[in-house]
Design a protein around this motif. Structure first.
Motif, PDB file in Angstrom:
ATOM      1  N   PHE A  39      49.857  31.125  41.850  1.00 48.72           N
ATOM      2  CA  PHE A  39      49.598  31.040  43.282  1.00 48.72           C
ATOM      3  C   PHE A  39      48.477  30.023  43.560  1.00 48.72           C
ATOM      4  O   PHE A  39      48.580  29.213  44.486  1.00 48.72           O
ATOM      5  N   VAL A  45      53.198  28.601  49.044  1.00 47.96           N
ATOM      6  CA  VAL A  45      53.760  29.846  48.526  1.00 47.96           C
ATOM      7  C   VAL A  45      54.676  30.423  49.599  1.00 47.96           C
ATOM      8  O   VAL A  45      54.265  30.576  50.757  1.00 47.96           O
ATOM      9  N   VAL A  64      48.583  37.959  49.860  1.00 43.24           N
ATOM     10  CA  VAL A  64      48.366  36.977  50.933  1.00 43.24           C
ATOM     11  C   VAL A  64      46.881  36.693  51.093  1.00 43.24           C
ATOM     12  O   VAL A  64      46.453  35.525  51.157  1.00 43.24           O
ATOM     13  N   ILE A  67      45.486  34.560  48.210  1.00 36.97           N
ATOM     14  CA  ILE A  67      45.860  33.143  48.300  1.00 36.97           C
ATOM     15  C   ILE A  67      45.070  32.453  49.405  1.00 36.97           C
ATOM     16  O   ILE A  67      44.559  31.337  49.225  1.00 36.97           O
ATOM     17  N   ARG A  68      44.944  33.129  50.545  1.00 35.51           N
ATOM     18  CA  ARG A  68      44.267  32.512  51.694  1.00 35.51           C
ATOM     19  C   ARG A  68      42.774  32.313  51.449  1.00 35.51           C
ATOM     20  O   ARG A  68      42.143  31.457  52.079  1.00 35.51           O
ATOM     21  N   THR A  74      46.059  26.706  50.206  1.00 35.03           N
ATOM     22  CA  THR A  74      47.500  26.821  50.002  1.00 35.03           C
ATOM     23  C   THR A  74      48.174  27.356  51.266  1.00 35.03           C
ATOM     24  O   THR A  74      47.706  28.319  51.875  1.00 35.03           O
ATOM     25  N   VAL A  76      50.952  29.451  53.209  1.00 35.31           N
ATOM     26  CA  VAL A  76      51.711  30.660  52.893  1.00 35.31           C
ATOM     27  C   VAL A  76      52.710  30.932  54.010  1.00 35.31           C
ATOM     28  O   VAL A  76      52.327  31.031  55.185  1.00 35.31           O
ATOM     29  N   VAL A  95      49.519  34.897  57.427  1.00 30.85           N
ATOM     30  CA  VAL A  95      50.263  33.761  56.873  1.00 30.85           C
ATOM     31  C   VAL A  95      50.281  32.602  57.852  1.00 30.85           C
ATOM     32  O   VAL A  95      49.973  32.755  59.036  1.00 30.85           O
TER      33      VAL A  95
END
Length: 435
Positions: A39, A45, A64, A67-68, A74, A76, A95
């Motif tokens: 990720f 993603v 989520v 990743i954020r 990135t 999402v 997202v």
């Protein structure tokens, strides 16, 4: 660009198709288990979600948020059939957007910054840009994971989509709204080439589906030769004992179709029966009667085809008499296998609207059961699910002994379904203004 598609637990066919399209230009990874390292290395993603429950799953939310929080920034996105209700997703998950509709055409452009086919926050307002076109189903070869042969979806390693669309109006189903009522079918030869590729990757058991298997290449006043050709060619590759056409409507089968099922597949049909009450069938807009269903069951048996049936309990308008009629129907049908589900109010469906207009104290999903299973602390929907599973077991063509272990399995199944449906129902009430 490095893109990761995460399809939780199961490699859905849609995630493989989009992965195949994106891999023509990008470095794409398709995974079904979380991989934080991957990720963090990704520019994009895509979460390919196929259940309303996944929207409120803490594991998904944690992924989520993880990743954020990374410095890579990135992007999402959420995709899949849950994209029918993007407003719920955008409120529940942090997202960048939701890829709405059929994403084969739009996703390649969305990952590069386009907004057609995307729902997203614009300040305090949600913008939903539905795609202008429907994709050609004769897409490039899907991205097939190396471990695809290890997954099991109702007995098959993979479900291959042969067509989209449905002619039905079932109140609990989102297929006609998501894909439309027009039947769009893929070319036989392309499906066959795909099957060959899946077999090379170790796949043994294949199911073909598009909602209702026999609607493949369906047009009025057109013969069904393409459907028979499809089954014959796939069967010649994987063997009839490794091919299934699991889902059928009782109003779209005849002797020829059942003969093809008998000759080229494992020899089973699975009918969406849903209820033994004609009143409930009308409420569900099934478009068939109990007589029509029983005739289809008899026809299958006459063609030496095994019959499985699915039933729905806890529909908001289902009375005790309706439920008893379903039990009587099961006795008369003597099915070979039976599946029981509690009515799920998928957002945007007619059933969802009915549930929103039904007071919780009148909804079987929340009503406490005061009958035979009161000591088990079940809701009325859970009690009917549990009772029907036990009842159906006794009236199958080959019944099993009701052991303590089987009793416990059925009780757990009913409780789990009840818990999940309550979560979904609470979710739709939370966002009823969007629905």
């Amino acid at each position: 660009m490095r893109i990761t598609i995460y399809s939780p637990e199961v490699y859905t066919y849609g995630s493989m198709v989009v992965g195949g399209i994106l891999s023509k230009k990008h470095n794409v990874h398709l995974i079904r288990k979380p991989n934080n390292a991957l990720f963090l290395k990704s520019d994009v993603v895509i979460l390919s979600l196929y259940s309303t429950l996944q929207i409120i799953d803490e594991n998904i939310k944690n992924i989520v948020n993880f990743i954020r929080s990374s410095k890579r920034k990135t992007k999402v996105y959420v995709a899949g059939c849950v994209s029918s209700y993007p407003e719920i997703i955008l409120n529940e998950l942090n997202v960048d957007g939701v890829i709405v509709g059929e994403g084969e055409l739009t996703t390649p452009n969305i990952v590069e910054g386009d907004t057609e086919g995307l729902a997203y926050w614009d300040g305090n307002e949600i913008v939903v840009n539905y795609p202008k076109e429907k994709p050609d189903l004769n897409h490039p070869m899907p991205l097939i994971p190396k471990d695809i042969a290890n997954q099991n979806i109702r007995g098959a390693n993979v479900y291959i989509e042969t067509h989209r669309g449905c002619l039905g109006n079932c109140t609990f189903c989102q297929v006609p709204k998501f894909f439309g009522k027009e039947i769009r079918s893929r070319d036989v030869d392309l499906v066959v080439e795909e099957v060959k590729e899946f077999k090379k990757r170790g796949v043994k058991r294949i199911a073909i589906s598009g909602g209702t298997g026999s609607l493949y290449n369906f047009k009025k006043s057109v013969n069904r030769d393409k459907f028979y050709e499809l089954l014959e060619k796939i069967s010649s590759i994987v063997g009839k004992n490794n091919l299934s056409v699991p889902d059928m409507r009782v109003d779209y089968v005849d002797e020829d179709i059942l003969g093809a099922i008998k000759n080229y597949t494992i020899g089973w049909v699975f009918y969406g029966i849903e209820s033994g009450s004609d009143k409930i069938l009308r409420d569900m807009k099934k478009g068939v009667s109990t007589k029509k269903i029983m005739d289809a069951i008899k026809l299958a048996k006459d063609c030496d085809v095994k019959v499985g049936g699915s039933f729905i309990v806890g529909y908001p308008t289902e009375t005790e008499m309706d439920y008893l009629l379903t039990k009587d129907f099961i006795v008369d049908a003597e099915l070979d296998d039976i599946f029981v589900s509690i009515a799920e109010p998928i957002p945007t469906t007619e059933l969802c609207k009915l549930v929103l207009n039904t007071p919780k104290e009148e909804n079987p999903t929340f009503m406490r059961h005061e009958g035979e299973y009161r000591h088990l602390n079940l809701t009325e929907s859970e009690a009917r699910c549990f009772d029907l599973l036990i009842h159906a077991e006794m009236w199958k063509s080959s019944p099993r002994i009701m052991t303590k272990q089987l009793y416990a399995i059925y009780l757990n199944e009913a409780k789990t379904q009840g818990k999940d449906i309550r979560k979904i129902t609470e979710l739709i009430f939370k966002y009823k203004n969007y629905l």
